[in-house]
Design an enzyme around this catalytic site. Structure first.
Site, short mmCIF file in Angstrom:
data_model
loop_
_atom_site.label_atom_id
_atom_site.label_comp_id
_atom_site.label_asym_id
_atom_site.label_seq_id
_atom_site.Cartn_x
_atom_site.Cartn_y
_atom_site.Cartn_z
N HIS A 75 -12.69 -22.79 -10.89
CA HIS A 75 -12.16 -21.95 -11.68
C HIS A 75 -13.02 -20.53 -11.35
CE1 HIS A 75 -10.86 -20.87 -15.98
NE2 HIS A 75 -10.86 -19.83 -15.20
N HIS A 77 -12.62 -16.06 -10.64
CA HIS A 77 -11.80 -14.91 -10.72
C HIS A 77 -12.70 -13.94 -9.83
CE1 HIS A 77 -9.41 -16.01 -14.44
NE2 HIS A 77 -10.73 -16.45 -14.66
N ASN A 293 -13.74 -15.80 -23.30
CA ASN A 293 -12.68 -16.70 -23.96
C ASN A 293 -12.39 -17.78 -23.28
OD1 ASN A 293 -10.65 -17.30 -25.98
ND2 ASN A 293 -9.17 -15.91 -25.03
N ASP A 320 -15.71 -20.55 -14.42
CA ASP A 320 -14.93 -19.49 -14.97
C ASP A 320 -15.58 -18.04 -14.63
OD1 ASP A 320 -12.88 -17.77 -16.30
OD2 ASP A 320 -13.36 -18.70 -18.27
N HIS A 324 -16.77 -8.30 -14.60
CA HIS A 324 -16.30 -7.09 -15.28
C HIS A 324 -17.33 -6.09 -15.01
CE1 HIS A 324 -12.86 -8.84 -17.44
NE2 HIS A 324 -13.67 -9.85 -18.13
#
Ligand SMILES: [Zn+2]
Ligand SMILES: [Zn+2]
Length: 447
Positions: A75, A77, A293, A320, A324
């Site tokens: 997981h 991003h 989250n 996760d 950003h």
């Protein structure tokens, strides 16, 4: 490891790691030895000092070091396509390699989302040129992640989707998920679920509990996660389909997964380092680095996650990793983006806070950090003769400060920034090639 994973071509390693502690919990392997890698494959694990000389091979002094199978993250991003200012495949996979990972699964909530064979094809092509470690891509469950229409799951699976996920968002519609599960059973590829009931989460920004009450912030109850897990396990059981529950955060959710597994549901799940070592107490600082989250929850939840990891209710660790840009985090807590990076710190955080504290054994942490591919039918890496070399070389005693030397990731929204950690990955072999070498770590070539 698997055709679902793609990386750029690189030279197969010829390498001897001499005299390290060699640990592979799956093989009951834990002894001092020389790990011999020839042509990208593990040739043998010989007694210390007895490795054969290999012409041109790099010889690494492993004295005092630990060698484990490299880790697999189910997981992450990577923000490709569309938000490369936060991360791209080069920086993301370099961060993965720096964390000791030999494989990662990237989520599909990009811009545009990975919801068609053409977008999937383009990121897989990019990975062939840019990925430093083998990378798999999930495709979305719903077209455009709109939660309404199903993506072309069978076509996406044929085009190489490692699985399916609308992560970032829940699949709110039970009807849509039921149809997705019916396809999943036929097409294969697990459905990975961000479990959250939007009607319960509302515009919450942190865990609902004493701290949120004190701060007066809108909050997300544990129930938001747990009720959706219960719903989705019922659907998966009925459809005999496979689901993977992402980033478990609450005690009641661990209990729901345990009950579902006992009832025969084909469900696996993951927990993140930040949920395993931090709580909502950190949010008292109103530092947006602690905003993600699902949110950091209460101490009782954290303890339940540790118990779940120990007893196998929780199958694997996932970071996760969610990069950003600074301007999305350097704003008041309520407005800040949700998500934290995690690839470069995962092992050191769990080693420092859970292993060195005596909470969990090192073997268990290594086992759960290498198991992340299994929900996606990607076998865990092994240290055994004939296996492709996927190795993490770790100095378990090296103390370092997170962020002091910067990050390999393009973003620096780590919730562990400034923390002193013990244990650092010095070198990573991924897919048979050396994918990373820590800057302070010199190389020596013999022969
Ligand atoms: Zn999520
Ligand atoms: Zn995520």
């Amino acid at each position: 490891m698997s055709e679902l994973l793609i990386s750029r071509p690189s030279d197969p390693a010829d390498l001897v790691i001499a005299g390290a502690r060699v640990l592979d919990p799956r093989g009951d392997l834990d002894r001092a030895g020389d790990v011999v890698v020839r042509g990208g494959e593990i040739a043998e694990i010989s007694a210390p000092g007895s490795a054969p000389e290999i012409e041109g091979a790099e010889v690494v002094d492993g004295e005092g070091m630990l060698v484990t199978p490299a880790f697999v993250d189910p997981h992450v991003h990577f923000r490709v396509p569309g938000q490369e200012h936060k991360e791209d495949l080069q920086t993301g996979t370099r961060a993965a390699a720096a964390g000791g990972y030999c494989a990662v699964i990237a989520m599909a909530n990009t811009s545009p989302p990975i919801d068609s064979a053409s977008v999937l094809g383009s990121v897989r092509e990019l990975a062939e040129r840019e990925a430093a470690v083998p990378t798999g891509f999930v495709a979305t469950v719903s077209r455009g992640m709109d939660g309404e229409e199903l993506s072309e799951m069978a076509e996406l699976r044929d085009a190489g989707a490692a699985g399916f996920s609308d992560d970032g968002l829940p699949v709110a519609s039970a009807r849509l998920l039921r149809r997705a599960l019916q396809y999943q059973r036929l097409a294969g590829g697990v459905i990975a679920l961000h479990e959250e009931d939007p009607s319960l989460s509302g515009d919450g920004v942190m865990h609902e509990g004493e701290v949120s009450a004190m701060l007066g912030l809108a909050a997300i109850p544990s129930l938001s996660e747990t009720t959706m897990i219960a719903r989705d396990c019922s659907l998966a059981l009925h459809e005999k389909a496979a689901i993977h529950v992402q980033h478990l955060s609450a005690r009641s959710s661990v209990e729901a997964i345990a009950a579902a597994k006992a009832a025969g549901v084909r469900v696996s799940c993951e927990a993140t380092p930040h949920h395993l070592v931090l709580t909502d107490e950190a949010v008292r600082s109103l530092d947006a680095r602690f905003k993600m989250n699902p949110p950091l929850r209460a101490e009782d939840d954290r303890l339940a996650l540790i118990d779940g990891l120990r007893d196998g209710t929780i199958d694997c660790v996932a970071t996760d990793h969610a990069p950003h840009a600074l301007e999305e985090k350097e704003v008041p807590f309520e407005q800040a983006a949700m998500g934290v990076t995690g690839l470069e710190t995962a092992f050191a955080v769990l080693h420092t806070d859970l292993v060195l504290s005596g909470t969990l054994p090192l073997e268990l942490i290594v086992e759960r950090m290498t198991a992340g591919g299994e929900p996606f039918e990607i076998a865990a890496p092994r240290i055994e003769p004939g296996a492709e070399a996927n190795l993490a070389l770790i100095n378990p005693n090296l103390e370092w400060t997170v962020g002091a030397d910067g990050y390999e990731s393009r973003s620096e929204n780590s919730c562990f920034a400034g923390r002193e950690l013990t244990g650092r990955v010095l070198m990573t072999v991924a897919g048979g090639s050396v994918a990373y070498r820590q800057r302070s770590f010199a190389m020596g070539v013999a022969g």
